[in-house]
Design a protein around this motif. Structure first.
Motif, PDB file in Angstrom:
ATOM      1  N   SER A   1      -8.046   4.599 -14.182  1.00 40.01           N
ATOM      2  CA  SER A   1      -8.021   4.814 -15.625  1.00 40.01           C
ATOM      3  C   SER A   1      -7.390   3.640 -16.353  1.00 40.01           C
ATOM      4  N   LEU A   2      -6.493   2.924 -15.684  1.00 46.20           N
ATOM      5  CA  LEU A   2      -5.825   1.764 -16.274  1.00 46.20           C
ATOM      6  C   LEU A   2      -6.610   0.472 -16.059  1.00 46.20           C
ATOM      7  N   GLY A   3      -7.682   0.551 -15.264  1.00 43.77           N
ATOM      8  CA  GLY A   3      -8.472  -0.641 -14.977  1.00 43.77           C
ATOM      9  C   GLY A   3      -7.770  -1.632 -14.079  1.00 43.77           C
ATOM     10  N   MET A   4      -6.824  -1.161 -13.268  1.00 48.48           N
ATOM     11  CA  MET A   4      -6.067  -2.056 -12.393  1.00 48.48           C
ATOM     12  C   MET A   4      -6.778  -2.170 -11.043  1.00 48.48           C
ATOM     13  N   PRO A   5      -6.880  -3.363 -10.488  1.00 48.34           N
ATOM     14  CA  PRO A   5      -7.617  -3.557  -9.237  1.00 48.34           C
ATOM     15  C   PRO A   5      -6.814  -3.071  -8.021  1.00 48.34           C
ATOM     16  N   PHE A   6      -7.506  -2.464  -7.097  1.00 44.54           N
ATOM     17  CA  PHE A   6      -6.891  -2.018  -5.835  1.00 44.54           C
ATOM     18  C   PHE A   6      -8.008  -1.657  -4.874  1.00 44.54           C
ATOM     19  N   ASN A   7      -7.660  -1.459  -3.620  1.00 44.58           N
ATOM     20  CA  ASN A   7      -8.594  -0.970  -2.616  1.00 44.58           C
ATOM     21  C   ASN A   7      -8.096   0.364  -2.087  1.00 44.58           C
ATOM     22  N   GLU A   8      -9.026   1.246  -1.772  1.00 41.58           N
ATOM     23  CA  GLU A   8      -8.654   2.580  -1.304  1.00 41.58           C
ATOM     24  C   GLU A   8      -9.345   2.879   0.015  1.00 41.58           C
ATOM     25  N   PHE A   9      -8.594   3.518   0.918  1.00 40.21           N
ATOM     26  CA  PHE A   9      -9.109   3.887   2.230  1.00 40.21           C
ATOM     27  C   PHE A   9      -8.944   5.391   2.404  1.00 40.21           C
ATOM     28  N   ARG A  10     -10.046   6.090   2.736  1.00 42.70           N
ATOM     29  CA  ARG A  10     -10.051   7.535   2.872  1.00 42.70           C
ATOM     30  C   ARG A  10     -10.254   7.927   4.336  1.00 42.70           C
ATOM     31  N   PRO A  11      -9.785   9.090   4.747  1.00 45.83           N
ATOM     32  CA  PRO A  11      -9.971   9.531   6.136  1.00 45.83           C
ATOM     33  C   PRO A  11     -11.425   9.502   6.590  1.00 45.83           C
ATOM     34  N   GLU A  12     -12.351   9.900   5.702  1.00 41.81           N
ATOM     35  CA  GLU A  12     -13.752   9.943   6.093  1.00 41.81           C
ATOM     36  C   GLU A  12     -14.308   8.552   6.418  1.00 41.81           C
ATOM     37  N   ASP A  13     -13.633   7.497   5.909  1.00 47.19           N
ATOM     38  CA  ASP A  13     -14.058   6.134   6.252  1.00 47.19           C
ATOM     39  C   ASP A  13     -13.894   5.872   7.745  1.00 47.19           C
ATOM     40  N   PHE A  14     -13.056   6.660   8.394  1.00 42.39           N
ATOM     41  CA  PHE A  14     -12.772   6.484   9.815  1.00 42.39           C
ATOM     42  C   PHE A  14     -13.266   7.680  10.642  1.00 42.39           C
ATOM     43  N   GLY A  15     -14.123   8.478  10.033  1.00 42.87           N
ATOM     44  CA  GLY A  15     -14.671   9.622  10.749  1.00 42.87           C
ATOM     45  C   GLY A  15     -13.689  10.755  10.953  1.00 42.87           C
ATOM     46  N   LEU A  16     -12.675  10.848  10.073  1.00 43.04           N
ATOM     47  CA  LEU A  16     -11.637  11.866  10.206  1.00 43.04           C
ATOM     48  C   LEU A  16     -11.806  12.945   9.141  1.00 43.04           C
TER      49      LEU A  16
ATOM     50  N   ALA B   1       0.845  -1.190   0.000  1.00 44.34           N
ATOM     51  CA  ALA B   1       0.000   0.000   0.000  1.00 44.34           C
ATOM     52  C   ALA B   1       0.881   1.241   0.000  1.00 44.34           C
ATOM     53  N   ILE B   2       0.287   2.380  -0.337  1.00 47.17           N
ATOM     54  CA  ILE B   2       0.999   3.657  -0.341  1.00 47.17           C
ATOM     55  C   ILE B   2       0.072   4.733   0.223  1.00 47.17           C
ATOM     56  N   VAL B   3       0.643   5.626   1.033  1.00 50.10           N
ATOM     57  CA  VAL B   3      -0.062   6.846   1.433  1.00 50.10           C
ATOM     58  C   VAL B   3       0.114   7.826   0.289  1.00 50.10           C
ATOM     59  N   GLY B   4      -0.976   8.064  -0.460  1.00 54.27           N
ATOM     60  CA  GLY B   4      -0.863   8.875  -1.664  1.00 54.27           C
ATOM     61  C   GLY B   4      -1.886   9.990  -1.723  1.00 54.27           C
ATOM     62  N   TYR B   5      -2.052  10.525  -2.917  1.00 53.07           N
ATOM     63  CA  TYR B   5      -2.951  11.654  -3.157  1.00 53.07           C
ATOM     64  C   TYR B   5      -4.200  11.134  -3.853  1.00 53.07           C
ATOM     65  N   ALA B   6      -5.342  11.308  -3.216  1.00 54.94           N
ATOM     66  CA  ALA B   6      -6.589  10.696  -3.676  1.00 54.94           C
ATOM     67  C   ALA B   6      -6.975  11.120  -5.081  1.00 54.94           C
ATOM     68  N   SER B   7      -6.585  12.329  -5.493  1.00 60.13           N
ATOM     69  CA  SER B   7      -6.970  12.814  -6.816  1.00 60.13           C
ATOM     70  C   SER B   7      -5.979  12.414  -7.895  1.00 60.13           C
ATOM     71  N   ASN B   8      -4.916  11.713  -7.528  1.00 58.42           N
ATOM     72  CA  ASN B   8      -3.858  11.441  -8.490  1.00 58.42           C
ATOM     73  C   ASN B   8      -3.627   9.942  -8.682  1.00 58.42           C
ATOM     74  N   GLN B   9      -2.819   9.332  -7.803  1.00 63.75           N
ATOM     75  CA  GLN B   9      -2.430   7.937  -8.034  1.00 63.75           C
ATOM     76  C   GLN B   9      -3.605   6.961  -8.122  1.00 63.75           C
ATOM     77  N   PRO B  10      -4.580   7.015  -7.194  1.00 61.34           N
ATOM     78  CA  PRO B  10      -5.706   6.083  -7.326  1.00 61.34           C
ATOM     79  C   PRO B  10      -6.505   6.304  -8.611  1.00 61.34           C
ATOM     80  N   GLU B  11      -6.643   7.572  -9.023  1.00 61.73           N
ATOM     81  CA  GLU B  11      -7.368   7.852 -10.262  1.00 61.73           C
ATOM     82  C   GLU B  11      -6.613   7.317 -11.478  1.00 61.73           C
ATOM     83  N   LYS B  12      -5.282   7.333 -11.418  1.00 63.24           N
ATOM     84  CA  LYS B  12      -4.484   6.748 -12.495  1.00 63.24           C
ATOM     85  C   LYS B  12      -4.743   5.250 -12.586  1.00 63.24           C
TER      86      LYS B  12
END
Length: 368
Positions: free
Chosen positions: A222-237, A208-219
């Motif tokens: 766009s490539l159709g590659m499988p992954f899971n994403e966790f956002r601060p709001e998922d934890f009430g932050l 996993a990587i701590v990244g930028y939600a508008s950049n790497q996960p969106e890339k």
């Protein structure tokens, strides 16, 4: 709609004529008040001779973009305010350093006057080492960070025994996410990443990587590659999105000039919220013309601005406007996870009045 970048940004009647034509063509599709009536005065300069002289007297104002030509608030709008001639209209001589330099150091030392950072946490971490910085705008109340992981990672707890990459540092809000998920960090191997290629995650080079939600996960999407994403709001932050900082001494001595810098950049931001494709194309062309095209291709810029513009729109205030309450949650996270000997109070780091004074009934006042 496309603006003629060959002429915009140059003083003279060519600019005024070009922009008035564009304004008339676009007025119907823009938010109320953006270009209704006289978008600019009937000439290039839209302020009084006395105000113009005041703004010119400070000389060149240097803005440092620490993220190059990224389509992000606090960056995109500064580049295009210069291109559109908004700084010219307020008699401001603005130079942009887009070399990816450390804007905080340059601004704190007085070698530059403005720079943008990714979140209030970045401001707070910098403020612990320099008191010559003041935040004058916050562009959203969404954290720009996320943790994106290989599809085998179903929860952050699954990172135990695995690897977690990060850029520069593991942000306080990411640490808060990991703690909220119950992760034992002594069981996670931390790896400092040397490039921004997100495909290393689905390819299994890191879990996993701590990244930028508008950049790497969106890339990856766009490539159709499988992954899971966790956002601060998922934890009430709750975090913050992008902050504009100014040299404190410059702000103290030239408050009205600093206000006009923000007025011009927010004017461009207003346009870019209403005309996403045009602004994405123009910032991408600027990147290409300045040898950063491969780092900021138009398709990536479009994905980035589609996400980040929504963060600006979803803010509970006018674009750029902020108050200490907006930083309260993040201040607590930095105090807990920032590993600082001393953390300044929010009021010491923020000017909450400058940008607020530019709006009336929620509308940016142009020119006054």
């Amino acid at each position: 709609m496309r603006m003629d970048t060959r002429n915009l940004g140059h003083k003279g009647r060519a600019f005024a004529s070009t922009f008035r034509t564009i304004a008339l063509a676009a007025a119907a599709s823009l938010p109320a008040g953006l270009m209704a009536g006289s978008a600019l005065a009937q000439d290039n300069v839209v302020i009084s001779a006395e105000e113009c002289e005041r703004n010119q007297s400070v000389g060149t104002i240097t803005y440092v973009s620490g993220y190059g030509y990224s389509a992000s608030a606090g960056q995109l709008d500064v580049f295009l305010a210069k291109e559109f001639g908004f700084f010219d209209a307020l008699c401001l001589d603005v130079d942009i350093n887009a070399g990816g330099a450390n804007g905080q150091l340059l601004v704190a030392s007085g070698q530059a006057q403005f720079t943008a950072l990714g979140s209030a946490s970045d401001v707070m971490l910098a403020a612990a080492n320099s008191r010559n910085l003041k935040a004058v705008a916050t562009y959203g109340n969404n954290s720009p960070f996320s943790i994106f992981a290989n599809e085998k990672i179903k929860s952050l707890k699954d990172l135990e025994g695995g690897t977690l990459g990060y850029f520069i540092n593991i942000t306080p809000i990411a640490k808060a996410m990991l703690e909220a998920a119950g992760v034992d960090m002594s069981k996670v191997s931390l790896i400092k990443m040397t490039n921004y290629d997100p495909t290393v995650v689905p390819r299994g080079q890191v879990d996993a990587i701590v990244g930028y939600a508008s950049n790497q996960p969106e890339k990856l999407r766009s490539l159709g590659m499988p992954f899971n994403e966790f956002r601060p709001e998922d934890f009430g932050l709750q975090g913050t999105y992008n902050v504009m900082e100014v040299n404190s001494q410059f702000l103290k001595e030239n408050r009205e000039v600093a206000a006009d810098f923000m007025r011009a950049s927010l004017r461009a931001l207003e346009y870019c919220l209403a005309n996403e494709q045009d602004c994405v194309e123009q910032i991408s062309e600027l990147a290409a013309a300045n040898n950063q095209g491969s780092a900021f291709p138009a398709d990536q810029q479009a994905r980035t601005w589609a996400i980040e513009s929504s963060w600006v729109r979803n803010s509970n205030k006018a674009p750029g406007e902020h108050s200490p309450a907006d930083w309260k949650n993040e201040h607590a996270m930095v105090a807990k996870y920032g590993e600082l000997a001393e953390l300044p109070n929010i009021d010491e780091m923020m000017d909450a009045e400058l940008v607020a004074s530019l709006y009336k009934d929620g509308r940016l006042q142009w020119p006054r």
